[in-house]
Design an enzyme around this catalytic site. Structure first.
Site, PDB file in Angstrom:
ATOM      1  N   HIS A 307       0.857  -1.202   0.000  1.00 26.58           N
ATOM      2  CA  HIS A 307       0.000   0.000   0.000  1.00 26.58           C
ATOM      3  C   HIS A 307       0.886   1.241   0.000  1.00 26.58           C
ATOM      4  O   HIS A 307       1.941   1.250   0.601  1.00 26.58           O
ATOM      5  CB  HIS A 307      -0.910   0.012   1.244  1.00 26.58           C
ATOM      6  CG  HIS A 307      -2.026   0.993   1.150  1.00 26.58           C
ATOM      7  ND1 HIS A 307      -1.853   2.333   1.379  1.00 26.58           N
ATOM      8  CD2 HIS A 307      -3.330   0.842   0.799  1.00 26.58           C
ATOM      9  CE1 HIS A 307      -3.000   2.955   1.210  1.00 26.58           C
ATOM     10  NE2 HIS A 307      -3.914   2.089   0.857  1.00 26.58           N
ATOM     11  N   ASP A 364      -7.706  -4.499  -0.846  1.00 26.51           N
ATOM     12  CA  ASP A 364      -8.244  -4.846  -2.168  1.00 26.51           C
ATOM     13  C   ASP A 364      -8.130  -6.347  -2.433  1.00 26.51           C
ATOM     14  O   ASP A 364      -8.941  -6.940  -3.129  1.00 26.51           O
ATOM     15  CB  ASP A 364      -7.493  -4.080  -3.267  1.00 26.51           C
ATOM     16  CG  ASP A 364      -7.609  -2.585  -3.092  1.00 26.51           C
ATOM     17  OD1 ASP A 364      -6.573  -1.890  -3.123  1.00 26.51           O
ATOM     18  OD2 ASP A 364      -8.739  -2.104  -2.857  1.00 26.51           O
TER      19      ASP A 364
HETATM   20  C1  MLT Z   1      -8.297   3.972  -0.257  1.00 27.48           C
HETATM   21  O1  MLT Z   1      -8.876   3.394   0.685  1.00 27.48           O
HETATM   22  O2  MLT Z   1      -8.690   5.018  -0.785  1.00 27.48           O
HETATM   23  C2  MLT Z   1      -7.103   3.280  -0.827  1.00 27.48           C
HETATM   24  O3  MLT Z   1      -6.467   2.496   0.157  1.00 27.48           O
HETATM   25  C3  MLT Z   1      -6.130   4.204  -1.525  1.00 27.48           C
HETATM   26  C4  MLT Z   1      -5.490   5.277  -0.689  1.00 27.48           C
HETATM   27  O4  MLT Z   1      -5.832   5.513   0.479  1.00 27.48           O
HETATM   28  O5  MLT Z   1      -4.610   5.934  -1.273  1.00 27.48           O
END
Ligand code: MLT
Length: 428
Positions: A307, A364
């Site tokens: 992430h 995800d």
């Molecule tokens: C989100 O929940 O929006 C995703 O993990 C992407 C992010 O936070 O950049």
């Protein structure tokens, strides 16, 4: 840390005030930088740049912390409901029993959409991607509720616009799916809770109806909680910057849906299942594919791991992993794709290559597995993400409007041609 940062340019020293948040995050304020120094900062992707001060969501990427309005995602996922979390994000406090009863009634009351929406829906071919349909239907609300066009109307009028989109988004999402599979749409059933109503609109068939499985609706409710907000991610920043021009709430949300559509953002959960399907078709050798992921000369990219913000683990992934195990067990699902997922997960959590690079399964990776287990088709996964993120987008838009933040207008460093004279066509 001192309360300002020194910046030296051409022998001159400038002091930039340092601000500190309630969780000890620090930033130096460059609001006057260009005026004082003639110099700007540059930070493609804004990885080191704060766009705002927000009181909605706190996350700590190093410690794997995620809180909505100060409440931990772990507690909210275990003890709250998606609609209650939506209230918390939007209005800043957990509702009293009376407040929540009224809120839930208001949302149920507005689930029906104007019958003319079906005419818009019928204009889409069945191969239209549900995300394109969803963003179009959200924008169409500006036509059915023209008073929503003005974000400066009374707080009551703005709140009605908020309730309307919270209530109608599940209807839009389910109708986008029905359009894709060529089925007649199902009207909302206001006797059902938020997630059960959505599932019934998605899966009920004429004369066959649909039996709500509490395991399924409960898993979906938890998934939506986990996706409800995530501070200044790509789609939320899009909602804020579109809203900063004083475009309407619905125009801002539609822009957020389109930003979420990208495979690097909300489309990642669909990309995970597509990756798992490809591995299955190739014979399901997870070790082979994880070795491909390690080979920098191999074009294969591992989706659903690591992430941008979380450096050690995604707290949502830990919660969702357990939910995935529970749902698969309770529904008695044996799916080779899900077995492949567990194979990839085992390698990622035990092979030093992935452990050292913090390539752990993220939200995800597991959300796609649960959506698949719930019978939701792959190209609806990002729609599910949008359904979950809706209250976060609304809360962030409302905060930006409430703080009367200026229009978002970043600067640039020009690297093109210097001044040059025009040359007539017949002389080039
Ligand atoms: C989100 O929940 O929006 C995703 O993990 C992407 C992010 O936070 O950049």
């Amino acid at each position: 840390m001192s309360d300002s940062a020194e910046l030296k340019i051409d022998g001159k020293t400038y002091n930039l005030p340092i601000i500190e948040g309630t969780e000890n995050e620090k930033a130096f304020d460059i609001g006057g930088l260009r005026g004082e120094t003639g110099v700007i900062t540059i930070d493609p992707g804004y990885k080191n740049t704060g766009s705002t001060k927000s009181a909605i969501t706190f996350l700590d990427g190093e410690k794997g912390i995620l809180r909505y309005r100060g409440y931990s995602i772990e507690e909210l996922a275990e003890k709250s409901s998606f609609l209650e979390v939506a209230y918390l994000l939007i209005y800043g406090e957990l509702p009293t029993k009376e407040e929540f009863t009224q809120f839930e009634y208001d949302v149920r009351y507005h689930t029906l959409v104007h019958e003319d929406i079906k005419k818009i829906l019928e204009g889409f071919p069945s191969n239209a991607h549900p995300m394109g349909v969803l963003s179009s239907l959200v924008t169409s609300l500006t036509a059915f509720y023209p008073e929503s066009l003005d974000p400066n109307r009374s707080s009551e009028a703005v709140n009605l616009s908020i309730i309307r989109i919270l209530a109608k988004m599940p209807t839009f999402a389910a109708w986008a799916y029905k359009n894709e599979i060529g089925h007649p749409v199902n009207y909302p059933d206001n006797n059902l809770d938020y997630c059960s109503n959505f599932l019934k609109m998605m899966f009920a068939l004429p004369a066959a109806g649909y039996e709500i499985d509490p395991v399924v609706s409960g898993a979906l409710d938890k998934l939506l909680i986990l996706h409800a907000d995530h501070e200044q991610n790509c789609s939320t920043s899009t909602v804020r910057i579109v809203g900063s021009s004083q475009a309407s709430l619905y125009a801002s949300l539609s822009a957020g849906i389109n930003a979420l559509w990208g495979p690097l953002h909300g489309g990642a959960n669909s990309a995970v299942i597509n990756m798992l399907e490809n591995i299955r078709k190739d014979g399901g050798d997870t070790r082979k594919w994880m070795d491909k992921a390690k080979d920098k000369n191999d074009p294969f990219r591992l989706m659903g791991f690591g992430h941008r913000v979380y450096k050690n683990f995604d707290p949502r992934a830990r919660i969702i992993k357990k939910a995935a195990d529970d749902v698969l067990e309770k529904l008695g699902i044996n799916d080779p794709v899900l077995d492949i997922a567990k194979g990839l997960e085992h390698v990622a959590l035990n092979d030093d290559y992935f452990v050292e690079r913090k390539l752990y399964p993220n939200v995800d990776f597991y959300s796609g597995i649960i959506y698949r287990a719930l019978g939701i088709p792959v190209d609806m996964f990002t729609v599910m993400f949008a359904l979950g993120r809706l209250p976060g987008w609304i809360a962030q838009w409302k905060e930006m409007r409430g703080n009367n933040e200026p229009i978002g207008r970043p600067r640039q460093v020009y690297v093109g041609e210097n001044l040059r004279p025009y040359v007539d066509l017949n002389k080039r």
